[in-house]
Design an enzyme around this catalytic site. Structure first.
Site, PDB file in Angstrom:
ATOM      1  CB  CYS A 199     -43.636  21.209   5.345  1.00 26.06           C
ATOM      2  SG  CYS A 199     -44.657  20.696   6.730  1.00 26.06           S
ATOM      3  CD  GLU A 259     -40.362  21.183   7.822  1.00 23.65           C
ATOM      4  OE1 GLU A 259     -41.367  21.802   7.749  1.00 23.65           O
ATOM      5  OE2 GLU A 259     -40.510  20.007   7.522  1.00 23.65           O
ATOM      6  CG  ASN A 310     -46.792  15.913   6.281  1.00 23.56           C
ATOM      7  OD1 ASN A 310     -46.463  15.615   7.616  1.00 23.56           O
ATOM      8  ND2 ASN A 310     -46.149  16.867   5.643  1.00 23.56           N
ATOM      9  N   GLY A 348     -44.588  20.569  11.964  1.00 23.18           N
ATOM     10  CA  GLY A 348     -45.810  20.638  12.198  1.00 23.18           C
ATOM     11  C   GLY A 348     -46.173  22.181  12.159  1.00 23.18           C
ATOM     12  CB  SER A 349     -49.113  23.979  12.523  1.00 25.25           C
ATOM     13  OG  SER A 349     -49.414  23.957  13.981  1.00 25.25           O
ATOM     14  CB  THR A 350     -46.326  28.601  12.298  1.00 23.38           C
ATOM     15  OG1 THR A 350     -45.641  28.478  11.078  1.00 23.38           O
ATOM     16  CG2 THR A 350     -45.612  29.912  12.958  1.00 23.38           C
ATOM     17  CB  ALA A 351     -50.584  27.795  15.600  1.00 21.31           C
ATOM     18  CB  THR A 352     -48.311  23.091  17.063  1.00 18.19           C
ATOM     19  OG1 THR A 352     -49.591  22.946  16.542  1.00 18.19           O
ATOM     20  CG2 THR A 352     -47.747  22.163  18.235  1.00 18.19           C
ATOM     21  N   GLY A 353     -45.746  24.915  16.803  1.00 15.83           N
ATOM     22  CA  GLY A 353     -44.203  25.531  17.175  1.00 15.83           C
ATOM     23  C   GLY A 353     -44.043  26.623  18.281  1.00 15.83           C
TER      24      GLY A 353
END
Length: 471
Positions: free
Chosen positions: A279, A245, A149, A223-228
């Site tokens: 975000c 983040e 983004n 990035g996304s929470t899932a990837t984090g």
């Protein structure tokens, strides 16, 4: 490469021998350029080069490293227009408004701040018998994994302080926007030692290998929470330091004393900056019943006047969604809201037989707080507006989710706004604004929006290893 060739090399050129992938313009569907598809073997070479370059870079000291980063900021500014045009073509954001030219300019500003912010040794105890000082030493090699983004700016957020603190960096950009990051790093490397900063433009396997690599001392990820969560697991075996983040679903609360007309444009840009693909954008708006209709009316008037289209058209300030998957998420959430009986004040009617992933600026009123458009992060140009009757009710709804990146309070009474802000569970709470970041002000999330701070002195400290010298 030499300064004289920087401008011409900003434009994508045929990739070197090896696998490549065509990157398409999200506004037109036309090719932008060919991005290399690097492998885990390429990553190994990049890490080895970083390990070799890092000790000499660390030995230069803060002043020499800062001077190099300031020269790198100058190099970015020399190629600012070419970088902005490439960014617009690849990411989709318009040149004007808080978009492509803004992003490139912010890259130079954040580099300069990382280079210029002082970080002195701290005397912890000095009582005549004991003296203890706190210092920060380089970590070694940092892995930086960025999103699509704000691909250039967030890369700078990661690598600027990392380099300043004496680290080498291996960057893994998003597969959606690798060309922008490749071009940016090529320009930065005009002023940096060979091997110190490298881009590995690969897929998920490269990201996983970077998170697991024993020579990587820290991962910075946006990035996304899932990837984090996946990165946390991958990094556990080597006890890596992490700055994460992650996803947000930021709430804004409009108090009953706010002036709807005065705040309408601020609300719009808080929600729709980068066409909602931010975000820390405003993603849920809670408005007191007394001024609900007036806020909806004023916000609709502002949003309806904002031109959307191809980012290279100087008139536009809103662009397409960067990829079709994100378009489908936004469209699905708006349709679910419509089906539930919510009122579409503006937008919600994308033209599907045209090129590009354009979803119109959309405002949705009379919507329940548990509607998926409210409860799930839409990450696009669709804002739900929820009515409330008491501030306690608004605070409870704002805090109900498991994320807490940012939030905002809007009021004619700053003291009362700060009182409400103190009750919100978010890493940053803005007053009468939303999403504004500053390179000197620490930024980070709470709850499942991640942990660790970026920017300013705290951001520098996060890229170092604390060491106490006692005696």
């Amino acid at each position: 490469m030499s300064t004289s060739t920087a401008t011409s090399n900003v434009e994508p050129s045929p990739a070197a021998a090896g696998s490549t992938r065509t990157i398409l313009n999200p506004a037109t569907g036309q090719p932008v350029g060919e991005a290399p598809v690097h492998t885990v073997e390429d990553l190994e070479r990049a890490v080895a080069g970083a390990e070799a370059a890092q000790p000499a870079w660390a030995a230069l000291g803060h002043d020499a490293r800062s001077a190099a980063l300031l020269r790198a900021a100058d190099a970015v500014e020399r190629s600012a227009e070419e970088l902005a045009r490439l960014l617009s073509r690849e990411q989709g954001k318009p040149l004007n408004g808080p978009n492509a030219r803004f992003e490139v300019g912010a890259c130079a500003a954040w580099l300069r701040t990382a280079a210029s912010t002082p970080l002195e040794a701290e005397t912890v105890v000095d009582d005549g018998e004991t003296r203890a000082e706190l210092h920060y030493r380089p970590i070694g090699v940092v892995g930086a994994i960025g999103p699509w983004n704000w691909p250039m700016l967030i890369t700078i957020w990661q690598i600027g302080p990392a380099l300043r603190m004496g680290n080498a960096v291996v960057v893994k950009p998003s597969e959606y926007t690798p060309l922008s990051v490749l071009a940016l790093v090529e320009i930065l490397n005009q002023e940096l030692p060979e091997g110190l900063l490298t881009v590995v433009s690969g897929g998920r396997d490269v990201g996983e290998a970077l998170a697991e690599h024993p020579a990587i001392g820290k991962i910075m990820f946006t990035g996304s929470t899932a990837t984090g969560k996946a990165i946390i697991k991958s990094s556990a075996g080597t006890v890596k330091r992490l700055t994460l983040e992650l996803g947000g679903n930021d709430a804004g609360i409009v108090l009953p004393d706010a002036d709807p007309k005065a705040i309408a444009e601020g609300l719009f840009w808080g929600a729709f900056i980068n066409t909602g693909q931010t975000c820390a954008a405003l993603k849920r708006l809670y408005v007191h019943a007394d001024i609900y209709d007036a806020v909806c009316e004023e916000l609709t008037a502002v949003a309806a006047a904002m031109p959307m289209g191809n980012g290279l058209d100087e008139a536009n300030v809103l662009g397409p969604l960067q990829n079709r998957a994100q378009f489908d998420i936004v469209a699905g959430l708006v349709e679910a809201a419509r089906d539930s009986g919510a009122k579409i004040l503006l937008g919600g009617n994308p033209v599907l037989d045209q090129p590009g992933h354009f979803y119109p600026a959309t405002l949705v009123a009379d919507i329940d707080n548990d509607n998926p458009l409210v409860a799930e992060e839409q990450f696009g140009p669709a804002l739900p507006i929820i009515r409330y009757t008491t501030v306690d009710e608004a605070v409870t709804m704002a805090n109900a989710l498991d994320v807490g990146l940012g939030a905002s309070v809007w009021s004619a009474n700053p003291a009362e706004a700060r009182n409400v802000a103190a009750r919100l569970e978010a890493g940053t709470v803005w007053i009468n604004a939303h999403g504004m970041v500053n390179p000197l002000i620490p930024f980070g999330g709470s709850k499942q929006s991640g942990y660790g701070l970026e920017f300013g002195v705290e951001g520098l400290k996060a890229l170092g290893v604390p060491q106490i010298i006692n005696g």
